[in-house]
Scaffold this motif. Sequence first.
Motif, short mmCIF file in Angstrom:
data_model
loop_
_atom_site.label_atom_id
_atom_site.label_comp_id
_atom_site.label_asym_id
_atom_site.label_seq_id
_atom_site.Cartn_x
_atom_site.Cartn_y
_atom_site.Cartn_z
N GLY A 102 0.82 -1.20 0.00
CA GLY A 102 0.00 0.00 0.00
C GLY A 102 0.85 1.25 0.00
N LYS A 103 0.19 2.38 0.16
CA LYS A 103 0.85 3.68 0.15
C LYS A 103 0.67 4.36 1.50
CE LYS A 103 -0.11 4.44 -4.75
NZ LYS A 103 -0.72 5.33 -5.74
N VAL A 104 1.69 5.11 1.90
CA VAL A 104 1.60 5.93 3.11
C VAL A 104 2.24 7.28 2.83
CG1 VAL A 104 1.58 4.02 4.78
CG2 VAL A 104 3.74 5.00 4.06
N THR B 4 17.65 25.40 12.16
CA THR B 4 16.21 25.56 12.12
C THR B 4 15.55 24.22 11.83
OG1 THR B 4 14.42 26.87 11.16
CG2 THR B 4 16.13 26.12 9.66
N ALA B 5 14.30 24.10 12.18
CA ALA B 5 13.55 22.88 11.91
C ALA B 5 13.13 22.87 10.45
CB ALA B 5 12.33 22.80 12.81
N ILE B 6 13.29 21.72 9.80
CA ILE B 6 12.91 21.54 8.41
C ILE B 6 11.88 20.42 8.35
CG2 ILE B 6 13.71 21.01 6.08
CD1 ILE B 6 15.02 23.53 7.03
N SER B 7 10.75 20.67 7.68
CA SER B 7 9.68 19.68 7.57
C SER B 7 9.74 18.97 6.23
CB SER B 7 8.32 20.36 7.72
OG SER B 7 8.19 20.93 9.00
N TYR B 8 9.37 17.69 6.25
CA TYR B 8 9.32 16.88 5.05
C TYR B 8 8.00 16.14 4.99
CZ TYR B 8 14.39 17.30 4.53
OH TYR B 8 15.68 17.77 4.34
N LYS B 9 7.51 15.91 3.78
CA LYS B 9 6.40 14.99 3.52
C LYS B 9 6.91 14.00 2.50
CE LYS B 9 2.41 17.54 4.89
NZ LYS B 9 1.02 17.80 4.67
N ILE B 10 6.96 12.74 2.89
CA ILE B 10 7.55 11.71 2.05
C ILE B 10 6.49 10.66 1.71
CG2 ILE B 10 9.37 9.97 1.90
CD1 ILE B 10 10.85 11.58 4.10
N PRO B 11 6.12 10.52 0.44
CA PRO B 11 5.22 9.46 0.06
C PRO B 11 5.99 8.16 -0.14
CG PRO B 11 5.69 10.84 -1.83
CD PRO B 11 6.42 11.43 -0.66
N LEU B 12 5.44 7.07 0.37
CA LEU B 12 6.08 5.75 0.22
C LEU B 12 5.09 4.77 -0.40
CD1 LEU B 12 7.83 5.41 3.71
CD2 LEU B 12 8.92 5.96 1.54
N ASN B 13 5.53 4.06 -1.42
CA ASN B 13 4.76 2.96 -2.01
C ASN B 13 5.44 1.68 -1.57
OD1 ASN B 13 2.90 4.52 -3.53
ND2 ASN B 13 4.52 4.92 -5.02
N LEU B 14 4.78 0.96 -0.73
CA LEU B 14 5.37 -0.27 -0.17
C LEU B 14 4.61 -1.49 -0.61
CD1 LEU B 14 5.76 1.29 3.34
CD2 LEU B 14 7.60 0.88 1.74
#
Length: 136
Positions: free
Chosen positions: A76-78, A126-136
Motif C-alpha cells: 500500500g501507500k503511506v 532551524t527545523a525543516i519539515s518533510y512529507k515523504i510518500p512511500l509505495n510499499l
Amino acid sequence: MRKLLFCFFLLTGFFAFAQNDVEVKGNSVNVKEKAPIWPGCETTLKKEECFNEKFIKLVKEHYRYPRNAEGEFIRGKVLVALEINKEGKAIINSVEGEQKPIVTAVKEMLKHLPQMQPGTIAGKPTAISYKIPLNL
C-alpha cells in the motif's frame, strides 16, 4: 565630529550584526537555506541525493512487510510527515495510509532514523519539515 562618530557606530553595528549566509544586493535579500545532513553525507557534494539514498537504505533494511490472514504481504501507500528539529532529531508528525498494518510497520521503521546535522537558514539551525510518500 558627532556625524563622524555616528557614522562609525552605525557601520560598526552593521558589520557586528551581519548574519552568515545572507547576501544583500540593492533591494533584494538572499538567504541561503541548507537541508539537514544525514550521517555519512557530510563530505559529499550532493548532500540531498545522499540523504535520499540513505533514507531508501533505511527503508530496505528496517521495513518489514506485514502479512494478511492468508500469509500474503500487504502492500500500500503511506504519507510520512516528519520534521528534523534544531538539534537534528527526527520528529514524526504523522503517518497516513489506508492499511493500518502498513502504518504500524512504517512507524516502527522510522524509529531507526539517525541523529542528523540540523538544517540551517541564514547560518542558524532551524527545523525543516518533510512529507515523504512511500509505495510499499
